[in-house]
Design a protein around this motif. Structure first.
Motif, PDB file in Angstrom:
ATOM      1  N   MET A   4       0.860  -1.342  -0.136  1.00  0.00           N
ATOM      2  CA  MET A   4       0.108   0.065  -0.170  1.00  0.00           C
ATOM      3  C   MET A   4       0.899   1.241   0.015  1.00  0.00           C
ATOM      4  SD  MET A   4      -1.079  -0.047   3.999  1.00  0.00           S
ATOM      5  CE  MET A   4       0.070  -1.047   5.088  1.00  0.00           C
ATOM      6  N   GLN A   5       0.472   2.351  -0.630  1.00  0.00           N
ATOM      7  CA  GLN A   5       0.665   3.769   0.003  1.00  0.00           C
ATOM      8  C   GLN A   5      -0.029   4.473   0.864  1.00  0.00           C
ATOM      9  OE1 GLN A   5       1.526   5.507  -3.739  1.00  0.00           O
ATOM     10  NE2 GLN A   5       3.462   4.766  -4.179  1.00  0.00           N
ATOM     11  N   SER A   6       0.566   4.832   1.931  1.00  0.00           N
ATOM     12  CA  SER A   6      -0.463   5.609   3.037  1.00  0.00           C
ATOM     13  C   SER A   6       0.554   6.699   3.472  1.00  0.00           C
ATOM     14  CB  SER A   6      -0.690   4.703   3.978  1.00  0.00           C
ATOM     15  OG  SER A   6      -1.110   5.249   4.849  1.00  0.00           O
ATOM     16  N   PRO A   7      -0.204   7.616   3.558  1.00  0.00           N
ATOM     17  CA  PRO A   7       0.212   8.662   4.711  1.00  0.00           C
ATOM     18  C   PRO A   7       0.399   7.912   6.141  1.00  0.00           C
ATOM     19  CG  PRO A   7      -1.937   9.533   4.093  1.00  0.00           C
ATOM     20  CD  PRO A   7      -1.568   8.269   3.509  1.00  0.00           C
ATOM     21  N   LEU A   8       1.608   8.493   6.673  1.00  0.00           N
ATOM     22  CA  LEU A   8       2.035   7.844   7.978  1.00  0.00           C
ATOM     23  C   LEU A   8       2.009   8.832   9.244  1.00  0.00           C
ATOM     24  CD1 LEU A   8       5.074   5.856   7.234  1.00  0.00           C
ATOM     25  CD2 LEU A   8       2.697   5.104   7.075  1.00  0.00           C
ATOM     26  N   GLU A   9       1.277   8.356  10.195  1.00  0.00           N
ATOM     27  CA  GLU A   9       1.315   9.082  11.627  1.00  0.00           C
ATOM     28  C   GLU A   9       2.288   8.782  12.401  1.00  0.00           C
ATOM     29  OE1 GLU A   9      -1.696   9.395  15.509  1.00  0.00           O
ATOM     30  OE2 GLU A   9      -2.480   8.436  13.680  1.00  0.00           O
ATOM     31  N   VAL A  10       3.110   9.648  12.798  1.00  0.00           N
ATOM     32  CA  VAL A  10       3.982   9.697  13.999  1.00  0.00           C
ATOM     33  C   VAL A  10       3.569   9.661  15.363  1.00  0.00           C
ATOM     34  CG1 VAL A  10       6.079  10.621  14.580  1.00  0.00           C
ATOM     35  CG2 VAL A  10       5.787  10.968  12.475  1.00  0.00           C
ATOM     36  N   VAL A  11       3.603   8.484  15.823  1.00  0.00           N
ATOM     37  CA  VAL A  11       3.137   8.319  17.232  1.00  0.00           C
ATOM     38  C   VAL A  11       4.127   8.516  18.094  1.00  0.00           C
ATOM     39  CG1 VAL A  11       2.081   6.503  18.577  1.00  0.00           C
ATOM     40  CG2 VAL A  11       1.644   6.489  16.131  1.00  0.00           C
ATOM     41  N   ASP A  12       5.512   8.230  18.054  1.00  0.00           N
ATOM     42  CA  ASP A  12       6.582   8.271  18.809  1.00  0.00           C
ATOM     43  C   ASP A  12       7.819   9.041  18.189  1.00  0.00           C
ATOM     44  OD1 ASP A  12       8.744   8.126  20.409  1.00  0.00           O
ATOM     45  OD2 ASP A  12       8.551   6.247  21.103  1.00  0.00           O
ATOM     46  N   ASP A  13       8.078  10.367  18.328  1.00  0.00           N
ATOM     47  CA  ASP A  13       9.278  10.940  17.660  1.00  0.00           C
ATOM     48  C   ASP A  13      10.429  11.051  18.494  1.00  0.00           C
ATOM     49  OD1 ASP A  13       8.458  12.866  19.817  1.00  0.00           O
ATOM     50  OD2 ASP A  13       8.168  14.411  18.487  1.00  0.00           O
ATOM     51  N   SER A  14      10.797   9.895  19.133  1.00  0.00           N
ATOM     52  CA  SER A  14      11.948   9.936  19.960  1.00  0.00           C
ATOM     53  C   SER A  14      13.150   9.520  19.254  1.00  0.00           C
ATOM     54  CB  SER A  14      11.919   8.865  21.227  1.00  0.00           C
ATOM     55  OG  SER A  14      11.635   7.446  20.706  1.00  0.00           O
ATOM     56  N   MET A  15      12.780   9.290  17.956  1.00  0.00           N
ATOM     57  CA  MET A  15      14.091   8.789  17.090  1.00  0.00           C
ATOM     58  C   MET A  15      13.634   9.448  15.603  1.00  0.00           C
ATOM     59  SD  MET A  15      13.449   4.939  16.351  1.00  0.00           S
ATOM     60  CE  MET A  15      15.165   4.716  16.030  1.00  0.00           C
ATOM     61  N   PRO A  16      14.902   9.730  14.918  1.00  0.00           N
ATOM     62  CA  PRO A  16      14.506  10.347  13.493  1.00  0.00           C
ATOM     63  C   PRO A  16      13.549   9.430  12.653  1.00  0.00           C
ATOM     64  CG  PRO A  16      16.808  10.526  14.200  1.00  0.00           C
ATOM     65  CD  PRO A  16      15.954   9.570  15.107  1.00  0.00           C
ATOM     66  N   CYS A  17      12.627   9.980  11.794  1.00  0.00           N
ATOM     67  CA  CYS A  17      11.788   9.145  10.964  1.00  0.00           C
ATOM     68  C   CYS A  17      12.586   8.436   9.891  1.00  0.00           C
ATOM     69  CB  CYS A  17      10.643  10.014  10.459  1.00  0.00           C
ATOM     70  SG  CYS A  17       9.498   9.091   9.627  1.00  0.00           S
ATOM     71  N   ILE A  18      12.342   7.342   9.714  1.00  0.00           N
ATOM     72  CA  ILE A  18      12.803   6.322   8.912  1.00  0.00           C
ATOM     73  C   ILE A  18      12.807   6.849   7.363  1.00  0.00           C
ATOM     74  CG2 ILE A  18      10.595   4.780   8.278  1.00  0.00           C
ATOM     75  CD1 ILE A  18      12.908   2.398   8.057  1.00  0.00           C
ATOM     76  N   ILE A  19      11.630   7.664   7.122  1.00  0.00           N
ATOM     77  CA  ILE A  19      11.412   8.406   5.906  1.00  0.00           C
ATOM     78  C   ILE A  19      11.793   9.742   5.628  1.00  0.00           C
ATOM     79  CG2 ILE A  19       9.907   6.823   5.015  1.00  0.00           C
ATOM     80  CD1 ILE A  19       7.657   9.032   6.048  1.00  0.00           C
ATOM     81  N   GLY A  20      12.373  10.092   6.698  1.00  0.00           N
ATOM     82  CA  GLY A  20      12.751  11.560   6.762  1.00  0.00           C
ATOM     83  C   GLY A  20      11.831  12.440   6.970  1.00  0.00           C
ATOM     84  N   GLU A  21      11.722  13.696   6.266  1.00  0.00           N
ATOM     85  CA  GLU A  21      10.484  14.528   6.650  1.00  0.00           C
ATOM     86  C   GLU A  21       9.451  14.592   5.639  1.00  0.00           C
ATOM     87  OE1 GLU A  21      10.611  16.643   9.438  1.00  0.00           O
ATOM     88  OE2 GLU A  21      12.350  15.459   9.948  1.00  0.00           O
ATOM     89  N   SER A  22       9.334  13.515   4.722  1.00  0.00           N
ATOM     90  CA  SER A  22       8.367  13.316   3.652  1.00  0.00           C
ATOM     91  C   SER A  22       7.058  13.183   4.485  1.00  0.00           C
ATOM     92  CB  SER A  22       8.777  12.167   2.836  1.00  0.00           C
ATOM     93  OG  SER A  22       7.548  11.794   2.110  1.00  0.00           O
ATOM     94  N   GLN A  23       6.161  13.964   3.719  1.00  0.00           N
ATOM     95  CA  GLN A  23       4.789  13.966   4.340  1.00  0.00           C
ATOM     96  C   GLN A  23       3.994  13.513   3.064  1.00  0.00           C
ATOM     97  OE1 GLN A  23       3.674  15.344   7.237  1.00  0.00           O
ATOM     98  NE2 GLN A  23       5.836  15.601   7.398  1.00  0.00           N
TER      99      GLN A  23
END
Length: 187
Positions: A105-124
């Motif tokens: 699938m392709q889906s927008p992702l919701e960050v639930v825990d931002d204690s580490m850098p996102c695996i996809i960077g800053e992509s929205q």
């Protein structure tokens, strides 16, 4: 010193990604895990499709060496494991409950825990995922638009396990975080 051990049995694009970001990477197959010939490493990475015999033959080695992998994490290593690319898969070799369901699938992702850098960077933008975790005994980091876990983390001993179904190359910040959090540990 090896920054990242990549668990795969043939050359793979991940190796180029690590080198481009300045990380020392060693590709190993599942049967090599736990042997005295492997150098110490900070991070063990298991790419997408590891359980699917159409892509690789490393699953049996991983499943047979689950205790060695758990010991690596317990002593301070970081394990990053991606989606199995099987209709359903139980990560029985991990020291916590994790169940996977394949659903590309392709889906927008919701960050639930931002204690580490996102695996996809800053992509929205919508992000490619190969499935979701139907059961996860860990902290959810990212959810898809249906609220299903697509990335979880679990502290274990002195180390960390990160599991994800994101089907894209990890960001440089995420790789740096995974390596920096790990202790130089023998597998």
């Amino acid at each position: 010193m090896t920054d990242i051990m990549l668990l795969w049995d043939t050359p793979i694009l991940f190796e180029k990604l690590f080198k481009e970001h300045g990380y020392e990477c060693l590709r190993v197959d599942g049967n090599s895990l736990g042997t005295p010939f492997l150098p110490s490493s900070k991070c063990l990475m298991v790419p997408t499709g590891f359980a699917n015999p159409a892509y690789t033959k490393v699953a049996k080695g991983i499943e047979n060496k689950g205790r060695k992998i758990a010991d690596f994490v317990k002593k301070g290593g970081v394990l990053v494991v991606f989606g199995a690319c099987m209709p359903e898969y139980e990560y029985d070799w991990l020291p916590f409950e994790l169940s996977y369901v394949e659903e590309h699938m392709q889906s927008p992702l919701e960050v639930v825990d931002d204690s580490m850098p996102c695996i996809i960077g800053e992509s929205q933008e919508p992000v490619e995922c190969d499935g979701y975790f139907s059961r996860a005994d860990g902290e959810v980091i990212l959810k898809d638009e249906q609220g299903r876990a697509v990335m979880v983390k679990k502290e274990f001993g002195e180390g960390l396990i990160i599991a994800t179904t994101v089907h894209e190359f990890p960001s440089a910040d995420f790789l740096g975080c995974a390596v920096d959090q790990g202790k130089n540990t023998r597998l």
